[in-house]
Design an enzyme around this catalytic site. Sequence first.
Site, short mmCIF file in Angstrom:
data_model
loop_
_atom_site.label_atom_id
_atom_site.label_comp_id
_atom_site.label_asym_id
_atom_site.label_seq_id
_atom_site.Cartn_x
_atom_site.Cartn_y
_atom_site.Cartn_z
N GLY A 13 -5.50 -17.78 -5.37
CA GLY A 13 -5.98 -16.50 -4.87
C GLY A 13 -7.12 -16.61 -3.86
O GLY A 13 -7.79 -15.62 -3.61
N GLU A 61 -5.23 -23.68 -8.17
CA GLU A 61 -3.90 -23.77 -7.56
C GLU A 61 -3.72 -22.71 -6.48
O GLU A 61 -2.90 -21.79 -6.64
CB GLU A 61 -2.81 -23.63 -8.63
CG GLU A 61 -2.99 -22.37 -9.49
CD GLU A 61 -1.93 -22.21 -10.57
OE1 GLU A 61 -1.39 -23.21 -11.03
OE2 GLU A 61 -1.68 -21.05 -10.96
N GLY A 102 -2.39 -21.04 -2.98
CA GLY A 102 -1.17 -21.17 -2.18
C GLY A 102 -1.49 -20.81 -0.74
O GLY A 102 -1.52 -21.65 0.16
N ARG A 103 -1.79 -19.53 -0.54
CA ARG A 103 -2.05 -18.98 0.79
C ARG A 103 -3.03 -19.82 1.62
O ARG A 103 -2.82 -20.04 2.81
CB ARG A 103 -2.65 -17.58 0.59
CG ARG A 103 -3.02 -16.83 1.84
CD ARG A 103 -3.78 -15.54 1.48
NE ARG A 103 -3.35 -14.94 0.25
CZ ARG A 103 -2.42 -13.99 0.17
NH1 ARG A 103 -1.88 -13.51 1.25
NH2 ARG A 103 -2.06 -13.49 -1.00
N ARG A 156 4.95 -8.46 4.92
CA ARG A 156 3.61 -8.15 4.38
C ARG A 156 3.05 -6.80 4.87
O ARG A 156 2.52 -6.04 4.07
CB ARG A 156 2.64 -9.28 4.64
CG ARG A 156 3.09 -10.62 4.02
CD ARG A 156 2.01 -11.68 4.04
NE ARG A 156 0.96 -11.40 3.07
CZ ARG A 156 -0.20 -10.90 3.33
NH1 ARG A 156 -0.53 -10.61 4.58
NH2 ARG A 156 -1.07 -10.65 2.38
N TYR A 174 2.54 -4.38 1.74
CA TYR A 174 1.15 -4.31 1.26
C TYR A 174 0.21 -3.63 2.25
O TYR A 174 -1.01 -3.75 2.10
CB TYR A 174 0.59 -5.71 1.01
CG TYR A 174 1.45 -6.68 0.28
CD1 TYR A 174 1.86 -6.44 -1.04
CD2 TYR A 174 1.85 -7.88 0.86
CE1 TYR A 174 2.63 -7.36 -1.72
CE2 TYR A 174 2.62 -8.81 0.18
CZ TYR A 174 3.01 -8.54 -1.11
OH TYR A 174 3.77 -9.45 -1.79
N CYS A 186 15.97 -0.24 10.79
CA CYS A 186 16.00 1.23 10.72
C CYS A 186 15.25 1.72 9.50
O CYS A 186 15.84 2.22 8.53
CB CYS A 186 17.44 1.71 10.69
SG CYS A 186 18.24 1.44 12.26
N1 LLP Z 1 -0.92 -19.14 -9.16
C1 LLP Z 1 -0.12 -18.18 -9.65
C2 LLP Z 1 0.27 -18.20 -11.06
C3 LLP Z 1 0.34 -17.16 -8.80
O1 LLP Z 1 1.13 -16.22 -9.28
C4 LLP Z 1 -0.03 -17.17 -7.43
C5 LLP Z 1 0.44 -16.13 -6.52
C6 LLP Z 1 -0.86 -18.21 -6.97
C7 LLP Z 1 -1.29 -19.18 -7.87
C8 LLP Z 1 -1.28 -18.33 -5.53
O2 LLP Z 1 -1.97 -17.23 -5.02
P1 LLP Z 1 -2.57 -17.37 -3.54
O3 LLP Z 1 -3.57 -18.48 -3.56
O4 LLP Z 1 -1.46 -17.71 -2.62
O5 LLP Z 1 -3.15 -16.03 -3.24
N2 LLP Z 1 3.24 -12.11 -1.53
C9 LLP Z 1 1.83 -11.80 -1.68
C10 LLP Z 1 1.12 -12.74 -2.59
C11 LLP Z 1 1.70 -12.84 -3.97
C12 LLP Z 1 1.09 -13.92 -4.80
C13 LLP Z 1 1.74 -14.11 -6.10
N3 LLP Z 1 1.17 -15.15 -6.90
C14 LLP Z 1 1.17 -11.73 -0.29
O6 LLP Z 1 1.88 -11.90 0.71
O7 LLP Z 1 -0.02 -11.47 -0.17
#
Ligand code: LLP
Length: 416
Positions: free
Chosen positions: A238, A273, A275-276, A312, A316, A342
């Site tokens: 996150g 952990e 991701g983004r 996105r 969102y 559309c």
């Molecule tokens: N760990 C778990 C268990 C998660 O469910 C997620 C994201 C992450 C780590 C990584 O979160 P990050 O660091 O990427 O924020 N599609 C949405 C984001 C959904 C994230 C879902 N879980 C967007 O485009 O903002």
Amino acid sequence: MTVAEPNPPVRRLGDWSAARLRELAAGYGTPLYVLDLDRVRENAARVRAAFDREEVSYAVKANTTRAVLSTLHDEGLGAECASAGEVQRALDAGVPGDEIRYTAVNPPARDVDHVVDLARDHDLTVTVGAADTLDAFAERGYDGRLCVRVNPGVGAGHHAKVTTGDAPQFGVPYDRAPGLVDEAAARGFDVVGLHAHAGSGISGEDLSAHRELVARMGDLARSVGTDHDLAFVNVGGGFGVPYRPEEGPLDLPAVAAATREAFGDADVRLGVEPGRYFVADAGVLLTEVTAVKPTPETTVVGVDAGMTTLIRPALYDAYHEVRHLGGAGRERISATVAGPICETADVLAADRELPRPERGEVLAVGNAGAYGYEMTSNYNSRPRPAVVALDGGDPRLAVRREDLSALTAMECDNEW
Ligand code: LLP
């Protein structure tokens, strides 16, 4: 002359070479995702430097392109996977099983079957967030490495739809976690860890939700740790990135210090952990202008990328910077950048000032490396775009553009 910082905490859309991006659009066509693997490496290096004592994994759902999975594995990161498909892809990209955690959220039976099958040859870790999920794995004879996902009762996020920590669908309620750990151990599972994730969007300005989640997990680790030999506690991802030009980057060393302080002492390895954070600013989406339409309210700039290419903004209300890769010296207009789908929601950006574009010119959309290609769809029978990866600056096609035959490839050859 200013010397560029070696590993700046953020790469803005304006830092990409317009000439280079135009060349890639011309060479590979649009819509096109461009992913700079060197930037992915830089992001990983920054996270690892800040969290130098912790275990750092990559939440692969942000971008499962093989080029990214293997690049981040080479940088020493494990993989957090949300489905059997993600586990399979991480293994295929060379991530060893003992560095893969499968986070089972209401897992389909087919996923459980597949993961249990894979676990026979690979030492995976399975994270369960419900007693019923524990049963589903036990019924198939799995008694390997297990982690319990806790609902910490604390959420955070850039949008209600990505706030996880206080949503009942994720994790066992905090007070019931010790009971589930006891039960799993009594049933012969190898209980190795605890896990929680607050949601997406830890921001530098307010670390309070993150601190609270981590502190609660520290307390839990200390109480569960008296009866069980836990190896790790993962406090999720996150980590936010600045989508808007006026936003500053996250102060990672400050986040790391706050995480350690909030957790306190416990005889386990802390883990994160994100991701983004690894991929967002390593990616841009290139899109060609298809129609320019002045209206009384705004100038609509039609482009060939829409909500099927980058969902996105539609899902969102997310903000992504848009840049005209040309148009120097032109009159600036207020534009609404809309895709070819559309649906009224198919607007990538509203009220943006841009040099007046013309049909055939190329725009770039910033911070598209995370949850961009990953969330594409075939809605409106739109083929998915291509992805080109830059490695040491050299372009290489990472994912081919779909053609129309992809749209019907899974249809049965019946005589309807
Ligand atoms: N760990 C778990 C268990 C998660 O469910 C997620 C994201 C992450 C780590 C990584 O979160 P990050 O660091 O990427 O924020 N599609 C949405 C984001 C959904 C994230 C879902 N879980 C967007 O485009 O903002």
